[in-house]
Motif scaffolding. Structure first.
Motif, PDB file in Angstrom:
ATOM      1  N   LEU A  15      44.462  40.764  44.650  1.00 45.73           N
ATOM      2  CA  LEU A  15      43.700  40.167  45.825  1.00 45.73           C
ATOM      3  C   LEU A  15      44.980  39.559  46.762  1.00 45.73           C
ATOM      4  CD1 LEU A  15      40.851  38.171  44.276  1.00 45.73           C
ATOM      5  CD2 LEU A  15      40.808  40.520  45.642  1.00 45.73           C
ATOM      6  N   GLU A  16      45.835  39.122  46.298  1.00 50.07           N
ATOM      7  CA  GLU A  16      47.277  38.676  47.444  1.00 50.07           C
ATOM      8  C   GLU A  16      47.966  39.719  47.626  1.00 50.07           C
ATOM      9  OE1 GLU A  16      49.046  35.460  45.009  1.00 50.07           O
ATOM     10  OE2 GLU A  16      47.342  34.177  45.273  1.00 50.07           O
ATOM     11  N   GLU A  17      48.258  40.657  46.934  1.00 48.95           N
ATOM     12  CA  GLU A  17      49.039  41.673  47.283  1.00 48.95           C
ATOM     13  C   GLU A  17      48.540  42.888  48.251  1.00 48.95           C
ATOM     14  OE1 GLU A  17      52.008  45.041  44.945  1.00 48.95           O
ATOM     15  OE2 GLU A  17      50.776  43.613  43.789  1.00 48.95           O
ATOM     16  N   TYR A  18      47.166  42.858  48.057  1.00 44.55           N
ATOM     17  CA  TYR A  18      46.442  43.989  49.108  1.00 44.55           C
ATOM     18  C   TYR A  18      45.150  43.262  49.723  1.00 44.55           C
ATOM     19  CZ  TYR A  18      49.198  46.953  46.347  1.00 44.55           C
ATOM     20  OH  TYR A  18      50.172  47.768  45.850  1.00 44.55           O
ATOM     21  N   PRO A  19      45.564  42.470  50.748  1.00 41.96           N
ATOM     22  CA  PRO A  19      44.502  41.362  51.374  1.00 41.96           C
ATOM     23  C   PRO A  19      43.938  42.045  52.243  1.00 41.96           C
ATOM     24  CG  PRO A  19      46.569  41.095  52.499  1.00 41.96           C
ATOM     25  CD  PRO A  19      47.100  41.987  51.363  1.00 41.96           C
ATOM     26  N   ASP A  20      43.860  43.321  52.608  1.00 42.17           N
ATOM     27  CA  ASP A  20      42.934  44.023  53.532  1.00 42.17           C
ATOM     28  C   ASP A  20      42.470  45.141  52.905  1.00 42.17           C
ATOM     29  OD1 ASP A  20      45.473  45.654  52.782  1.00 42.17           O
ATOM     30  OD2 ASP A  20      45.470  46.573  54.775  1.00 42.17           O
ATOM     31  N   LYS A  21      42.297  45.110  51.371  1.00 43.79           N
ATOM     32  CA  LYS A  21      41.651  46.049  50.572  1.00 43.79           C
ATOM     33  C   LYS A  21      40.529  45.381  50.070  1.00 43.79           C
ATOM     34  CE  LYS A  21      44.440  49.201  52.016  1.00 43.79           C
ATOM     35  NZ  LYS A  21      43.838  50.284  52.996  1.00 43.79           N
ATOM     36  N   SER A  22      39.237  46.147  49.714  1.00 38.31           N
ATOM     37  CA  SER A  22      38.271  45.449  49.036  1.00 38.31           C
ATOM     38  C   SER A  22      38.013  46.093  47.675  1.00 38.31           C
ATOM     39  CB  SER A  22      36.873  46.152  49.703  1.00 38.31           C
ATOM     40  OG  SER A  22      35.570  45.542  49.200  1.00 38.31           O
ATOM     41  N   PHE A  23      37.997  45.175  46.894  1.00 35.89           N
ATOM     42  CA  PHE A  23      38.283  45.597  45.384  1.00 35.89           C
ATOM     43  C   PHE A  23      36.643  45.740  44.766  1.00 35.89           C
ATOM     44  CE2 PHE A  23      42.589  44.612  46.146  1.00 35.89           C
ATOM     45  CZ  PHE A  23      43.372  45.513  45.375  1.00 35.89           C
ATOM     46  N   PHE A  24      36.506  46.522  43.600  1.00 40.88           N
ATOM     47  CA  PHE A  24      35.437  46.335  42.846  1.00 40.88           C
ATOM     48  C   PHE A  24      35.909  46.380  41.436  1.00 40.88           C
ATOM     49  CE2 PHE A  24      31.617  47.978  40.496  1.00 40.88           C
ATOM     50  CZ  PHE A  24      30.673  47.496  41.031  1.00 40.88           C
ATOM     51  N   PHE A  25      35.751  44.945  40.846  1.00 43.61           N
ATOM     52  CA  PHE A  25      36.165  44.693  39.389  1.00 43.61           C
ATOM     53  C   PHE A  25      34.918  45.154  38.516  1.00 43.61           C
ATOM     54  CE2 PHE A  25      39.073  42.380  42.039  1.00 43.61           C
ATOM     55  CZ  PHE A  25      40.302  42.957  41.676  1.00 43.61           C
ATOM     56  N   ALA A  26      34.840  46.081  37.486  1.00 40.18           N
ATOM     57  CA  ALA A  26      33.869  46.284  36.710  1.00 40.18           C
ATOM     58  C   ALA A  26      34.380  45.936  35.229  1.00 40.18           C
ATOM     59  CB  ALA A  26      33.475  47.810  36.714  1.00 40.18           C
ATOM     60  N   PHE A  27      34.051  44.766  34.672  1.00 38.85           N
ATOM     61  CA  PHE A  27      34.328  44.277  33.426  1.00 38.85           C
ATOM     62  C   PHE A  27      32.981  44.100  32.646  1.00 38.85           C
ATOM     63  CE2 PHE A  27      37.961  41.742  35.821  1.00 38.85           C
ATOM     64  CZ  PHE A  27      38.611  42.952  36.041  1.00 38.85           C
ATOM     65  N   GLY A  28      33.283  43.863  31.249  1.00 38.55           N
ATOM     66  CA  GLY A  28      32.159  43.697  30.304  1.00 38.55           C
ATOM     67  C   GLY A  28      31.594  42.349  30.826  1.00 38.55           C
ATOM     68  N   ALA A  29      30.174  42.438  30.795  1.00 42.28           N
ATOM     69  CA  ALA A  29      29.275  41.106  31.756  1.00 42.28           C
ATOM     70  C   ALA A  29      29.661  39.774  30.646  1.00 42.28           C
ATOM     71  CB  ALA A  29      27.738  41.605  31.276  1.00 42.28           C
ATOM     72  N   GLY A  30      30.054  39.646  29.549  1.00 39.51           N
ATOM     73  CA  GLY A  30      30.535  38.581  28.955  1.00 39.51           C
ATOM     74  C   GLY A  30      31.781  38.016  29.549  1.00 39.51           C
ATOM     75  N   HIS A  31      32.566  38.518  30.226  1.00 33.66           N
ATOM     76  CA  HIS A  31      33.530  37.651  30.671  1.00 33.66           C
ATOM     77  C   HIS A  31      33.196  37.137  32.135  1.00 33.66           C
ATOM     78  CE1 HIS A  31      36.649  39.880  28.523  1.00 33.66           C
ATOM     79  NE2 HIS A  31      36.091  40.822  28.700  1.00 33.66           N
ATOM     80  N   PHE A  32      31.826  37.144  32.520  1.00 31.83           N
ATOM     81  CA  PHE A  32      31.470  36.366  33.627  1.00 31.83           C
ATOM     82  C   PHE A  32      30.500  35.361  33.061  1.00 31.83           C
ATOM     83  CE2 PHE A  32      32.321  40.672  35.193  1.00 31.83           C
ATOM     84  CZ  PHE A  32      33.226  40.359  35.768  1.00 31.83           C
ATOM     85  N   MET A  33      30.077  35.125  31.927  1.00 31.52           N
ATOM     86  CA  MET A  33      29.321  34.216  31.345  1.00 31.52           C
ATOM     87  C   MET A  33      29.803  33.063  30.434  1.00 31.52           C
ATOM     88  SD  MET A  33      26.198  36.548  30.962  1.00 31.52           S
ATOM     89  CE  MET A  33      26.368  38.148  31.947  1.00 31.52           C
TER      90      MET A  33
END
Length: 476
Positions: free
Chosen positions: A284-302
């Motif tokens: 995010l810091e290296e590419y501030p003008d780009k939009s990222f979509f991070f698709a990880f296993g759901a367990g990484h967000f809970m």
């Protein structure tokens, strides 16, 4: 009937920046089982993002071969040499039972795609005597009737990777294969034997009808489609490790089961969350003008110590995005990519701009871990790699040609050929995927144009030659 959009699940989180970026939680089930329950705004976030990142690059042949190498015993060793005799005998008997039952487990749809029982069994369990016990345990856990019936359709994260590749989006991975693989190899021998013994016991009890698995694939799909963000089931799907803790175990075995659960939670969830979160921040810091979509296993967000927690500690504002909420990218992508939000069928596309983005920007800061030496790849994987290398070379040539074209040559493919070429069968970390052969996008149109030009040229040359001949006759 499907619920209203506002009632659908949402495993989407927005990282508030300009343009925004997104986290999306996936599960390891056939994407067709969950696709219709994924809200439009999640699909739109994928569509509008410039760059898509996954845990691993599942479309890269190196990933497949490295995972395979990591799973094998040192050269010269076989499973029979390292396992207690009784467990080895039970394992062999169970695999013989699975091989016998496999034809009756297969669906007509699988056979129609060219998947047959012997091929499928060899793809999943082939070379099992050379695998480390912990990987054999995971293999046995996945060789059930329900899981076998689902083989042949890409799991959700793999489908998104294939879509991103098809749409010519820039893609990458936040982890190295060794970082996922080595923690599994880090269990001590007595813990591995306990885990394999418990897995065999569960499968034998299932066959006898005296046991029911606490978390099935159907339970996982139900929790995901209902949007249950608090379920512990996602941690087991994310780590790919079964749950061994149950009340029927003797006290000393329950302690071992708790130690294994704690080890995997620490190594495969918490430590990876920390590492993945740091790498997301770097991107995010290296590419501030780009939009990222991070698709990880759901367990990484809970639960606790999630990837989201790591980002918030670094000062980023991350909020859950409900199904009905509108997605608006303030800075629109330079190239809009067509993506079917209502159905998984392929749609028209525009060739997207390529970004000079390194796939692993953190490799410089960390020492490369050596792969286990002298490990032999199974023949099936070797053949797969050759096919993939040939495909990637062909694709690079096509992309090079497209970059050399002038602006007027850019075009949008509106129709696909009515006849599909035969399917490609891919084996990715045990997941059998049947996908259409990559069509040479636009080749038929260009070929038609080139043929037409050649025809016109030959026609004009013929007329010139005829005129010249008639003139010579008259002179003569």
């Amino acid at each position: 009937p499907l619920p209203q959009q506002s009632e659908l699940n949402s495993f989407l989180w927005t990282i508030k920046r300009d343009p925004p970026s997104y986290f999306f939680g996936t599960i390891h089930v056939p994407y067709t089982r969950v696709w219709d329950f994924i809200p439009e705004n999640s699909k739109k976030a994928f569509q509008q993002s410039h760059i898509v990142y996954f845990e691993l690059d599942l479309t890269d042949p190196y990933t497949i071969s490295a995972l395979t190498r990591c799973q094998l015993l040192p050269q010269g060793e076989n499973l029979q040499d390292v396992l207690p005799r009784d467990i080895y005998r039970r394992l062999k008997q169970h695999l013989e039972y699975v091989k016998l039952m496999m034809p009756s487990w297969m669906t007509p749809d699988q056979r129609g795609k060219g998947l047959y029982a012997d091929y499928l069994f060899n793809a999943i369990a082939g070379n099992w005597e050379r695998k480390r016990p912990v990987w054999v345990m995971l293999m046995v856990n996945s060789l059930t009737e329900v899981d076998v019936k689902s083989r042949g359709v890409p799991v959700l994260d793999l489908y998104l990777a294939q879509e991103a590749e098809r749409l010519r989006k820039q893609t990458g991975a936040v982890e190295k294969v060794e970082e996922q693989c080595h923690p599994l190899n880090g269990l001590n021998f007595s813990q591995v034997v306990f885990a394999l013994n418990q897995t065999l016991f569960q499968q034998e009890s299932l066959r006898a009808g005296s046991f029911q698995i606490p978390y099935t694939t159907e339970d996982l799909i139900k929790h995901y489609n209902c949007g249950d963000l608090s379920s512990i089931i996602f941690n087991h799907d994310t780590s790919q490790v079964p749950n061994f803790i149950n009340a029927t175990l003797p006290a000393h075995e329950r302690i071992t089961a708790q130690e294994i659960d704690s080890y995997f939670r620490q190594e495969l969830i918490y430590k990876r969350n920390e590492r993945m979160g740091r790498r997301v921040k770097d991107l995010l810091e290296e590419y501030p003008d780009k939009s990222f979509f991070f698709a990880f296993g759901a367990g990484h967000f809970m639960g606790n110590n999630t990837v989201i927690d790591v980002l918030r500690r670094e000062g980023y504002e991350v909020e859950h995005t409900p199904a009905g909420q509108t997605i608006n990218n303030r800075k629109h992508p330079k190239t809009l990519l067509a993506f079917s939000s209502s159905s998984p069928a392929h749609s028209p596309y525009v060739v997207s701009q390529e970004l000079p983005l390194p796939l692993h920007p953190w490799k410089e800061e960390e020492e490369e871990e050596e792969l286990l030496p002298h490990l032999l790849l199974p023949d099936g994987i070797d053949i797969l790699e050759k096919v993939d290398r040939k495909y990637k070379k062909k694709k690079k040539k096509q992309q090079k040609k497209q970059r050399l074209r002038q602006f007027n040559d850019l075009w949008v493919r509106l129709e696909e050929s009515a006849t599909d070429p035969p399917p490609r069968i891919r084996i990715i970390n045990g997941y059998i995927t049947v996908e259409p052969q990559p069509r040479g996008h636009g080749q038929s149109s260009h070929a038609h144009a080139d043929t037409s030009s050649a025809h016109q040229l030959s026609h004009s040359l013929f007329l010139s030659l005829l005129t010249w001949t008639l003139h010579m006759i008259r002179v003569h």
